[in-house]
Scaffold this motif. Sequence first.
Motif, PDB file in Angstrom:
ATOM      1  N   PHE A 167       0.844  -1.190   0.000  1.00 61.14           N
ATOM      2  CA  PHE A 167       0.000   0.000   0.000  1.00 61.14           C
ATOM      3  C   PHE A 167       0.881   1.243   0.000  1.00 61.14           C
ATOM      4  O   PHE A 167       1.889   1.298   0.707  1.00 61.14           O
ATOM      5  N   GLY A 168       0.512   2.215  -0.766  1.00 61.17           N
ATOM      6  CA  GLY A 168       1.280   3.442  -0.839  1.00 61.17           C
ATOM      7  C   GLY A 168       1.075   4.324   0.384  1.00 61.17           C
ATOM      8  O   GLY A 168       0.118   4.156   1.141  1.00 61.17           O
ATOM      9  N   LEU A 223      -9.154  11.183   4.578  1.00 59.94           N
ATOM     10  CA  LEU A 223      -8.731  12.507   5.028  1.00 59.94           C
ATOM     11  C   LEU A 223      -7.516  12.980   4.242  1.00 59.94           C
ATOM     12  O   LEU A 223      -7.428  14.148   3.842  1.00 59.94           O
ATOM     13  N   SER A 224      -6.575  12.058   4.033  1.00 59.80           N
ATOM     14  CA  SER A 224      -5.381  12.412   3.257  1.00 59.80           C
ATOM     15  C   SER A 224      -5.745  12.767   1.827  1.00 59.80           C
ATOM     16  O   SER A 224      -5.204  13.713   1.241  1.00 59.80           O
ATOM     17  N   LEU A 225      -6.674  12.011   1.241  1.00 58.67           N
ATOM     18  CA  LEU A 225      -7.086  12.254  -0.132  1.00 58.67           C
ATOM     19  C   LEU A 225      -7.765  13.610  -0.274  1.00 58.67           C
ATOM     20  O   LEU A 225      -7.624  14.297  -1.287  1.00 58.67           O
ATOM     21  N   PHE A 238      -3.021   2.027   5.419  1.00 57.71           N
ATOM     22  CA  PHE A 238      -2.584   0.638   5.567  1.00 57.71           C
ATOM     23  C   PHE A 238      -1.103   0.443   5.239  1.00 57.71           C
ATOM     24  O   PHE A 238      -0.660  -0.694   5.085  1.00 57.71           O
ATOM     25  N   HIS A 239      -0.349   1.529   5.152  1.00 57.43           N
ATOM     26  CA  HIS A 239       1.048   1.359   4.730  1.00 57.43           C
ATOM     27  C   HIS A 239       1.921   0.737   5.822  1.00 57.43           C
ATOM     28  O   HIS A 239       3.088   0.407   5.583  1.00 57.43           O
TER      29      HIS A 239
END
Length: 687
Positions: free
Chosen positions: A289-290, A338-340, A298-299
């Motif tokens: 996962f990036g 949230l990051s997106l 999930f990184h």
Amino acid sequence: MRTGGNFCRKNRPAREQSIMKNEQSSVPEVGNRVRLRAPIIGLLFAMGICLLTPYNNIYLQATPLGGGHFPLAPFFLFLGLSGLTILLQVIRGGATLLSGGELLTIWIQAVIGSGIAYTGFARTFLINITTPLHFAGTESRWQENIDPLIPAGLLPTDKGAIELLYNGIPGAREDSWLSMLGQIPWQAWLQPLFSWSVYILLAYLVMIFLLNIIVRQWIFYERMNFPLLKVPRMIAHAVSEGEGLAFFTNRFLLMGVLLPVILHLLNGLNLYYPSVPQMPTLLLAGPYFGQTGIFSGFHKLKLYFFPAFIGFAFLTSRQISFSFWFFFLGGGLFYGLLSLLGYSLPASELGVTFGPTITRPEEMQMLGAYGVFFFSLVWLARYHLLDVTRRSILWQKADSPGPEWLDVRISFWGAIIGTIALVCWYVYYGTAPLVAVLLVFSFFMITIVATRVICQGGLAYFTLTAAPMDGLIAFLGPKFFTGINALIAGISQKVLFVDLRESLMPSLLQAARVQRSNWPRGLLFSSILLTIVLSLFTSCLAMLTLCYRFGIRELQQDWAATTSIAVYENISRLMNTPPETGSWVFGFTMMGAVVMLLLVVCYQRLHWWPLHPLGYLTVYSSAMRILWLSFFLGWLCNALCMRYGGVRLFKKLQFFFIGLIIGDFSMGGIWAIIGLFTRMSYQVLPN
């Protein structure tokens, strides 16, 4: 939880008797006899575990003998005693060494002792109360801010005794363990140990009284399930009925036992002989996962394989086991969302936090969720609590016997008096009365919720996300804890109410659940009280002896030292320039409260609702990072079993998953024994 609080008051006695009758008939009767021998054996086992656990867990770094709410050593001893009893039944044609009730009594006493022996108390206690003097440096400013506020007699002040605790007494390793007792500088410890013993025993008594009040509501009215108790109760019932040999030779159970035996035999031999092939039990899924995008949460994902926890998940309600892994994965997706959307929230938004694992502002959802869930439990139990209050004030006896150890009237007034005594303890050492009241309330509120999560959810391993103090700071601001208030609150929280991996209250609830109405309650209750007191004494003695023999520096107590230092650093920050929490913290707290309210209402009102509120409470727990895969596999197996085979197949297949639990813990016990002699041990269970 779904059925609680729905009883009319006028029909309550009749319904209560009906529920108790159904409860008695639906649970197999476990051996009627509980003789004096059982509490004595249980007390000896508990003290033995308390003496051995620090050496095994800390010095040898072996598989933890005491850890979690289904600890290794008590269950291993329980299996051994069950095996001896079954062997005697076979040889002597039915003669019973111990009844099923006596086996359960011994087991629960050992569980209580093992919780006190490690993370539940002894693991961090000595480091916690010596950190201000030992770790204070010129750059920390602790000597200016903290040292002048330390109340006399609360923490040890003899620097020489503390230095020996961390470095070890010179030449002590060559001496016997008994001779070490005379070398410990007891004069430096008597007053602090006495002060904290008063606090700890008061807190434990309040836990007992509170549990004695709510146990009837949870067990009889709400019909709460106890997945962690199913295996010990089934074994005890088989022993009582003379069917122990048939139980342990069940082909499904033997197949289940075989899997962890092969797994841990190979991996354990690999530790000693690297040429033996190894079967990995941990896979790192994070690299797939990036670090940006919707899956960025999930990184750091890890896949742990613990057969015993898959067994516990299979025995847990499907709705709960589904909710655990569903909400865990949902929490990871929420972070990615949230990051997106461009919301990169800095950790500084949290301000000062005392939580054991909290690292991001969105995890503050748990504060609101815990509060709403607690008050939902109170609302469900409102009729029962009002009835207890009325009977206690008017001094009326209960209409029918229940699972309580004591008369609820004694528990009611005992809880009030004990809580007042705890508040007075805080005030005596300088805490403001309002702060003391709110602190004690938040401590027990979190503990009650955690007890429900652990016992109903079948979580043998559980950790909090945020600490009780975090909730008070989020709602009342960091200036609420100033000076001595922050110091006493932070230290006392660390002693009992933040590291709930081995809290006492869930073990007490399980003890109440296994108790039968025809067992001698006075004997059982007094044996539990004696077990708690002697386990505290024995654990302190074992830790002091171990530390003065080897020194804390050599015992690799990194986690205990790091978490204790963090407590005092946060206290110092609150005293100097308390940073305000960001608006996001309050927003996420309110969000958690709203989500939990919706979950509770939907769970209560919609029978088709698939999600259980307990799952949301564990979404950010470090325990779920380890156990989510186990709960997914256990839920999947349970769902497929019920879908294609129904109850008939479930009754057969459950023995396979019980075998996973028995095999995992049996191998853990065997490797722990081997580790005592080789000083190098293969770890079977999570630490």
